[in-house]
Design an enzyme around this catalytic site. Structure first.
Site, PDB file in Angstrom:
ATOM      1  N   TYR A  16      45.313  37.951  37.802  1.00 58.63           N
ATOM      2  CA  TYR A  16      46.403  38.693  38.426  1.00 58.63           C
ATOM      3  C   TYR A  16      47.013  37.928  39.595  1.00 58.63           C
ATOM      4  CZ  TYR A  16      48.959  42.910  39.878  1.00 58.63           C
ATOM      5  OH  TYR A  16      49.936  43.823  40.205  1.00 58.63           O
ATOM      6  N   LYS A 110      43.099  46.731  43.733  1.00 55.77           N
ATOM      7  CA  LYS A 110      43.058  48.162  43.417  1.00 55.77           C
ATOM      8  C   LYS A 110      41.618  48.645  43.546  1.00 55.77           C
ATOM      9  CE  LYS A 110      46.970  47.801  40.233  1.00 55.77           C
ATOM     10  NZ  LYS A 110      47.443  47.936  38.830  1.00 55.77           N
ATOM     11  N   THR A 141      50.558  47.035  35.616  1.00 59.25           N
ATOM     12  CA  THR A 141      50.771  45.597  35.401  1.00 59.25           C
ATOM     13  C   THR A 141      49.551  44.957  34.761  1.00 59.25           C
ATOM     14  OG1 THR A 141      50.056  45.295  37.694  1.00 59.25           O
ATOM     15  CG2 THR A 141      52.413  45.192  37.289  1.00 59.25           C
ATOM     16  N   ALA A 143      48.239  41.223  33.736  1.00 54.01           N
ATOM     17  CA  ALA A 143      48.565  39.870  34.184  1.00 54.01           C
ATOM     18  C   ALA A 143      49.282  39.057  33.109  1.00 54.01           C
ATOM     19  CB  ALA A 143      47.290  39.157  34.632  1.00 54.01           C
ATOM     20  N   LYS A 195      42.673  55.630  38.946  1.00 54.40           N
ATOM     21  CA  LYS A 195      43.034  55.354  37.544  1.00 54.40           C
ATOM     22  C   LYS A 195      41.988  54.475  36.879  1.00 54.40           C
ATOM     23  CE  LYS A 195      44.425  50.884  37.836  1.00 54.40           C
ATOM     24  NZ  LYS A 195      44.117  49.763  36.916  1.00 54.40           N
ATOM     25  N   ARG A 259      40.326  46.179  31.212  1.00 58.21           N
ATOM     26  CA  ARG A 259      38.877  45.966  31.216  1.00 58.21           C
ATOM     27  C   ARG A 259      38.126  47.287  31.385  1.00 58.21           C
ATOM     28  NH1 ARG A 259      40.588  41.474  34.443  1.00 58.21           N
ATOM     29  NH2 ARG A 259      39.912  42.409  36.415  1.00 58.21           N
ATOM     30  N   ASN A 260      38.682  48.188  32.201  1.00 60.46           N
ATOM     31  CA  ASN A 260      38.021  49.477  32.404  1.00 60.46           C
ATOM     32  C   ASN A 260      37.970  50.279  31.110  1.00 60.46           C
ATOM     33  OD1 ASN A 260      37.600  49.491  35.422  1.00 60.46           O
ATOM     34  ND2 ASN A 260      39.800  49.138  35.355  1.00 60.46           N
ATOM     35  N   VAL A 283      35.312  41.174  36.372  1.00 67.27           N
ATOM     36  CA  VAL A 283      34.967  42.346  37.176  1.00 67.27           C
ATOM     37  C   VAL A 283      35.554  43.611  36.548  1.00 67.27           C
ATOM     38  CG1 VAL A 283      35.264  43.484  39.408  1.00 67.27           C
ATOM     39  CG2 VAL A 283      34.802  41.024  39.309  1.00 67.27           C
ATOM     40  N   GLU A 285      36.477  46.849  37.784  1.00 65.92           N
ATOM     41  CA  GLU A 285      36.648  47.519  39.078  1.00 65.92           C
ATOM     42  C   GLU A 285      36.218  48.982  39.022  1.00 65.92           C
ATOM     43  OE1 GLU A 285      37.317  46.512  41.994  1.00 65.92           O
ATOM     44  OE2 GLU A 285      38.699  44.824  42.014  1.00 65.92           O
TER      45      GLU A 285
END
Length: 338
Positions: A16, A110, A141, A143, A195, A259-260, A283, A285
């Site tokens: 990002y 974030k 967004t 990346a 989120k 990814r989440n 990661v 997040e």
């Protein structure tokens, strides 16, 4: 070596951070992108692209690379931090001795502070002092799409209106990147953290095989949780219908670039938490954000049943299906009840 004067210094050469640096440079602004690993920065310079994350996107000529923090920060008044939330405070403390007296700081991170659940504005004020202008950018967004020049829109928020306007002008590109100002500094920060949590839940639901109806219900009720917590912290509820709220929530809950969401899918399919994080390879997040958001909700007395069940799965070893049934078995209520 002298680093050229830059319109923006970008701290964090992950996917990002690189995409935002490319976007700024494409707008004709001199940008310096900093990474902590000299070998990684040397590889980026040699390839003139980020082979690991954005291999098909060449760096514009106005993008320079740097691993020396002092040179990086002397080159620009405005500093954009793009690092994981759990290292945000540590990175700012590294920056402080090298910042120019007129420095202004914005972040695209974030999340919330690890363990404490504090908003990143509080972390920044503690690390840098109360006088430096602060801002945040957030919104839907990915990346790869941003770096590819595909149409994207975000929000920028700051308690310093002049700084928000500067950032809007630096980032805005009429061909592909639209930037909205939003005066709600708290709400724009909070949306990006909550989120992430709800996206894990949406992924779990899809991993189990619950389908589109369940996913949409999770998104909708997740938005209600986001708004309830935001109002308790002093945010404007309208923010959560914008880019940093609903926009980012829908994107992260529905697209497998998230990814989440992918992490949640793996959990729903029966994979363990540790193994799923290893499989993602970057990661996640939302894993830490879940604990932080849960802490905030408890502190402010806000009911967040979806977040609570995701927390139970991640940190208390609750079965994913059992967590889903706990949500479905809750007593009936008024949809608009706060």
């Amino acid at each position: 070596m002298t680093t050229p004067v830059a319109s923006m210094a970008v701290i964090g050469a992950g996917s990002y951070g690189t995409a935002l640096a490319i976007t700024l440079a494409r707008n004709g602004h001199p940008v310096v992108l900093w990474g902590h690993d000299p070998a990684h920065i040397a590889a980026l310079e040699a390839a003139r692209c980020n082979q690991a994350f954005l291999p098909d996107v060449r760096f514009p000529d106005t993008l320079s690379l740097e691993s020396d923090l002092s040179r990086t920060l002397s080159a620009s008044r405005d500093v954009l931090v793009v690092v994981p939330s759990h290292v945000f405070g540590d990175v700012l403390r590294q920056l402080r001795p090298h910042l120019r007296p007129d420095a202004r700081l914005v972040w695209a991170t974030k999340g919330l502070e690890a363990e404490t659940g504090r908003l990143l504005q509080d972390v920044a004020c503690e690390a840098l002092g109360p006088d430096i202008p602060l801002a945040v950018i957030s919104g839907p967004t990915f990346a790869k799409e941003l770096a590819a020049g595909l149409p994207t829109a975000i929000a920028v928020a700051s308690q310093d209106a002049a700084f928000a306007e500067v950032l809007q002008q630096l980032l805005h590109c009429g061909k592909s990147f639209r930037v909205y100002r939003n005066p709600d500094f708290i709400g724009v920060q909070l949306g990006g953290a909550v989120k992430n949590v709800i996206a894990i839940g949406a992924g779990m639901s899809d991993g189990i095989g619950f389908g589109a109806n369940a996913r949409t219900a999770l998104i909708t009720r997740g938005l209600a949780e986001m708004s309830r917590l935001g109002v308790a912290l002093g945010a404007d509820p309208a923010t959560f219908m914008g880019m940093a709220g609903l926009g980012d929530l829908v994107l992260t809950c529905t697209d497998n670039q998230s990814r989440n969401r992918r992490f949640g899918i793996m959990l729903g399919q029966g994979m363990g938490v540790d193994e799923a994080q290893v499989q993602i390879g970057q990661v996640v997040e939302g894993y830490r954000n879940t604990k932080e958001v849960m802490s905030l909700a408890q502190r402010y007395g806000v009911e967040m049943p979806i977040t609570e069940q995701i927390y139970q799965v991640l940190y208390c070893h609750k079965d994913v299906r059992e967590a889903a049934l706990s949500l479905l078995g809750r007593a009936s209520r008024d949809e608009n009840a706060r």
